[in-house]
Design an enzyme around this catalytic site. Structure first.
Site, PDB file in Angstrom:
ATOM      1  N   ARG A 239      19.031 143.750  -6.005  1.00  0.00           N
ATOM      2  CA  ARG A 239      19.002 144.997  -5.019  1.00  0.00           C
ATOM      3  C   ARG A 239      20.243 145.706  -5.529  1.00  0.00           C
ATOM      4  NH1 ARG A 239      14.540 144.580  -4.076  1.00  0.00           N
ATOM      5  NH2 ARG A 239      13.435 144.257  -2.101  1.00  0.00           N
ATOM      6  N   GLU A 268      17.213 154.423  -3.925  1.00  0.00           N
ATOM      7  CA  GLU A 268      15.985 154.817  -4.863  1.00  0.00           C
ATOM      8  C   GLU A 268      15.172 155.957  -3.854  1.00  0.00           C
ATOM      9  OE1 GLU A 268      13.842 150.919  -5.223  1.00  0.00           O
ATOM     10  OE2 GLU A 268      15.960 150.080  -6.241  1.00  0.00           O
ATOM     11  N   HIS A 286      12.378 150.091 -10.723  1.00  0.00           N
ATOM     12  CA  HIS A 286      11.817 148.969  -9.709  1.00  0.00           C
ATOM     13  C   HIS A 286      10.623 148.563  -9.952  1.00  0.00           C
ATOM     14  CE1 HIS A 286      12.870 147.533  -5.450  1.00  0.00           C
ATOM     15  NE2 HIS A 286      12.056 146.611  -6.215  1.00  0.00           N
TER      16      HIS A 286
HETATM   17  P1  NAP Z   1      15.322 133.513  -2.806  1.00  0.00           P
HETATM   18  O1  NAP Z   1      14.536 132.444  -3.067  1.00  0.00           O
HETATM   19  O2  NAP Z   1      15.795 133.419  -1.229  1.00  0.00           O
HETATM   20  O3  NAP Z   1      16.666 133.416  -3.461  1.00  0.00           O
HETATM   21  C1  NAP Z   1      17.834 134.126  -3.233  1.00  0.00           C
HETATM   22  C2  NAP Z   1      19.109 133.265  -3.362  1.00  0.00           C
HETATM   23  O4  NAP Z   1      20.134 133.851  -2.914  1.00  0.00           O
HETATM   24  C3  NAP Z   1      19.090 131.721  -2.224  1.00  0.00           C
HETATM   25  O5  NAP Z   1      19.062 130.690  -3.129  1.00  0.00           O
HETATM   26  C4  NAP Z   1      20.337 132.063  -1.727  1.00  0.00           C
HETATM   27  O6  NAP Z   1      21.003 131.027  -1.503  1.00  0.00           O
HETATM   28  C5  NAP Z   1      21.173 132.974  -2.470  1.00  0.00           C
HETATM   29  N1  NAP Z   1      22.230 133.650  -1.909  1.00  0.00           N
HETATM   30  C6  NAP Z   1      22.255 134.371  -0.682  1.00  0.00           C
HETATM   31  N2  NAP Z   1      23.198 134.877  -0.291  1.00  0.00           N
HETATM   32  C7  NAP Z   1      23.865 134.518  -1.267  1.00  0.00           C
HETATM   33  C8  NAP Z   1      25.623 134.991  -1.503  1.00  0.00           C
HETATM   34  N3  NAP Z   1      26.137 135.469  -0.715  1.00  0.00           N
HETATM   35  N4  NAP Z   1      26.167 134.288  -2.613  1.00  0.00           N
HETATM   36  C9  NAP Z   1      25.265 133.600  -3.537  1.00  0.00           C
HETATM   37  N5  NAP Z   1      24.074 133.154  -3.282  1.00  0.00           N
HETATM   38  C10 NAP Z   1      23.446 133.775  -2.281  1.00  0.00           C
HETATM   39  O7  NAP Z   1      14.812 134.708  -3.155  1.00  0.00           O
HETATM   40  P2  NAP Z   1      13.940 135.415  -4.239  1.00  0.00           P
HETATM   41  O8  NAP Z   1      12.552 135.179  -4.054  1.00  0.00           O
HETATM   42  O9  NAP Z   1      14.759 134.692  -5.582  1.00  0.00           O
HETATM   43  O10 NAP Z   1      14.343 136.677  -4.320  1.00  0.00           O
HETATM   44  C11 NAP Z   1      15.774 137.183  -4.372  1.00  0.00           C
HETATM   45  C12 NAP Z   1      15.940 138.617  -4.292  1.00  0.00           C
HETATM   46  O11 NAP Z   1      15.128 139.447  -5.457  1.00  0.00           O
HETATM   47  C13 NAP Z   1      14.997 139.235  -3.309  1.00  0.00           C
HETATM   48  O12 NAP Z   1      15.772 139.077  -1.979  1.00  0.00           O
HETATM   49  C14 NAP Z   1      14.863 140.746  -3.547  1.00  0.00           C
HETATM   50  O13 NAP Z   1      15.808 141.374  -2.954  1.00  0.00           O
HETATM   51  C15 NAP Z   1      14.778 140.641  -5.185  1.00  0.00           C
HETATM   52  N6  NAP Z   1      13.676 141.011  -5.588  1.00  0.00           N
HETATM   53  C16 NAP Z   1      13.599 142.102  -6.461  1.00  0.00           C
HETATM   54  C17 NAP Z   1      12.404 142.460  -7.145  1.00  0.00           C
HETATM   55  C18 NAP Z   1      12.136 143.827  -7.910  1.00  0.00           C
HETATM   56  O14 NAP Z   1      11.064 144.164  -8.008  1.00  0.00           O
HETATM   57  N7  NAP Z   1      13.103 144.068  -8.594  1.00  0.00           N
HETATM   58  C19 NAP Z   1      11.333 141.529  -6.942  1.00  0.00           C
HETATM   59  C20 NAP Z   1      11.228 140.583  -5.992  1.00  0.00           C
HETATM   60  C21 NAP Z   1      12.655 140.342  -5.630  1.00  0.00           C
HETATM   61  P3  NAP Z   1      20.666 129.751  -0.363  1.00  0.00           P
HETATM   62  O15 NAP Z   1      19.660 128.909  -1.070  1.00  0.00           O
HETATM   63  O16 NAP Z   1      21.965 128.907  -0.385  1.00  0.00           O
HETATM   64  O17 NAP Z   1      20.176 130.304   0.779  1.00  0.00           O
END
Ligand code: NAP
Length: 320
Positions: A239, A268, A286
């Site tokens: 993000r 955005e 994006h």
């Molecule tokens: P996810 O599986 O929930 O992974 C997020 C990870 O970040 C989790 O392992 C979480 O840790 C960790 N985390 C949260 N807060 C943290 C902090 N303060 N310090 C360190 N680690 C932290 O989510 P995902 O499916 O991988 O998606 C991640 C993000 O990618 C989404 O939230 C979204 O914003 C972004 N995204 C962007 C696009 C795009 O089009 N560019 C597409 C999809 C997603 P824990 O395991 O300890 O909870």
């Protein structure tokens, strides 16, 4: 019983719109331009389900707009654009679409790593401008990936999928920062860093995969950028708010960072002005989940949540 009224705030893939329309009374914002805050607030009184995307800001004022919506079924995994506390306070459930966009987004992180490392954007711009003078040994020389350290910030679904591609596909060594060590790291021989600055100091490439929101706002600030290795690269598919873009522009301008690859921005579709004139940053609009298969799967996942809600069952992807 009256059919559920569902507002779909942007155009969704046709197959999903059809599947939704076969089940419920749906209204699609066919203009496909962002709805106003007033329009969203009004919808809270007129619909049972709101199906927004990342381009909608579902804040406290919107949520206060009415009492009818009882489910916000977000199209996407990130939900930092929705005020979960305000939703909870009004008894509104919120769901997302995890997992189905993991591969697509990890693919895009690798796209950005490769484009930044190999100066692909610069090369394309040069060629299209008619400025390419031919092959030469010193032309647009970039960086290899093999043997380089990829530092993954946030080792969840997309962080791990990115690490796997970089390690198995490109021979990169993986280090990661997370709040706790992750068992999945072992298969990738990935080194755990409990301290972000340590990770930044040892990484040749840093790829961000934490959620957005208050907890991670400006996680990569001027201090973090200074901690990054001279000549390293920053990749952000998470993000926009996770990065201080003024500080990033300065790190790119000074040459402290060799390059960056960005898919997301704080406001955005605005792109920070300071970045637009820099050659060593790849800027994508994006596109993380933007392949046909994934966009359809995201819609079907949102539909599954609405279906469970309609039947009074547990919601498969409830985040609030
Ligand atoms: P996810 O599986 O929930 O992974 C997020 C990870 O970040 C989790 O392992 C979480 O840790 C960790 N985390 C949260 N807060 C943290 C902090 N303060 N310090 C360190 N680690 C932290 O989510 P995902 O499916 O991988 O998606 C991640 C993000 O990618 C989404 O939230 C979204 O914003 C972004 N995204 C962007 C696009 C795009 O089009 N560019 C597409 C999809 C997603 P824990 O395991 O300890 O909870």
């Amino acid at each position: 019983m009256r059919p559920l009224r569902v507002l779909v705030t942007r155009r969704w893939p046709e197959a999903v719109e059809c599947a939704l329309g076969e089940r419920w009374d749906i209204v699609v914002n066919r203009d496909d331009t962002p709805m106003t805050q007033v329009g969203l607030a009004k919808a809270m009184e007129e619909f049972d389900v709101l199906a927004p995307t990342v381009s909608d800001r579902i804040n406290e004022e919107v949520i206060a707009g009415g009492d009818r919506v009882k489910l916000i079924a977000n199209y996407g995994v990130g939900f930092d654009h929705i005020d979960l506390d305000a939703a909870k306070a009004k008894g509104i459930a919120v769901t997302n679409t995890p997992g189905v966009l993991t591969d697509a987004t990890a693919d895009l992180a690798l796209t950005l790593i490769l484009m930044a490392a190999r100066r692909a954007g610069e090369g394309e711009r040069e060629l299209r401008a008619g400025n390419w003078s031919g092959w030469r040994p010193t032309h647009l020389v970039g960086s290899a990936l093999k043997g380089k350290v990829l530092g993954v910030v946030g080792f969840g679904r997309i962080g791990q999928a990115t690490a796997e591609r970089a390690h198995r596909g490109f021979g990169m060594t993986i280090a990661y920062f997370a709040r706790e060590p992750k068992p999945e790291a072992e298969a990738l021989n990935a080194e755990y860093c409990s301290d972000l600055q340590d990770l930044l100091a040892k990484s040749d490439f840093v790829s961000l995969h934490v959620p957005g929101g208050d907890d991670t706002a400006n996680l990569i600030d001027a201090r973090a950028l200074t901690a990054m290795k001279q000549g390293s690269y920053l990749i952000n598919t998470a993000r926009g708010g996770v990065v201080d873009h003024d500080a990033l522009a300065e790190a790119l301008r000074s040459g402290h960072l060799a390059g960056a690859g960005l898919d997301v921005y704080p406001r955005e579709p605005q792109v920070p002005e300071a970045l637009l004139g820099l050659e060593n940053v790849v800027l994508l609009p994006h596109l993380g989940s933007a392949n046909a298969e994934t966009r359809e799967a995201m819609g079907m996942r949102a539909l599954a949540n609405i279906e469970a809600f309609a039947k009074g069952e547990d919601l498969p992807d409830r985040v609030a």
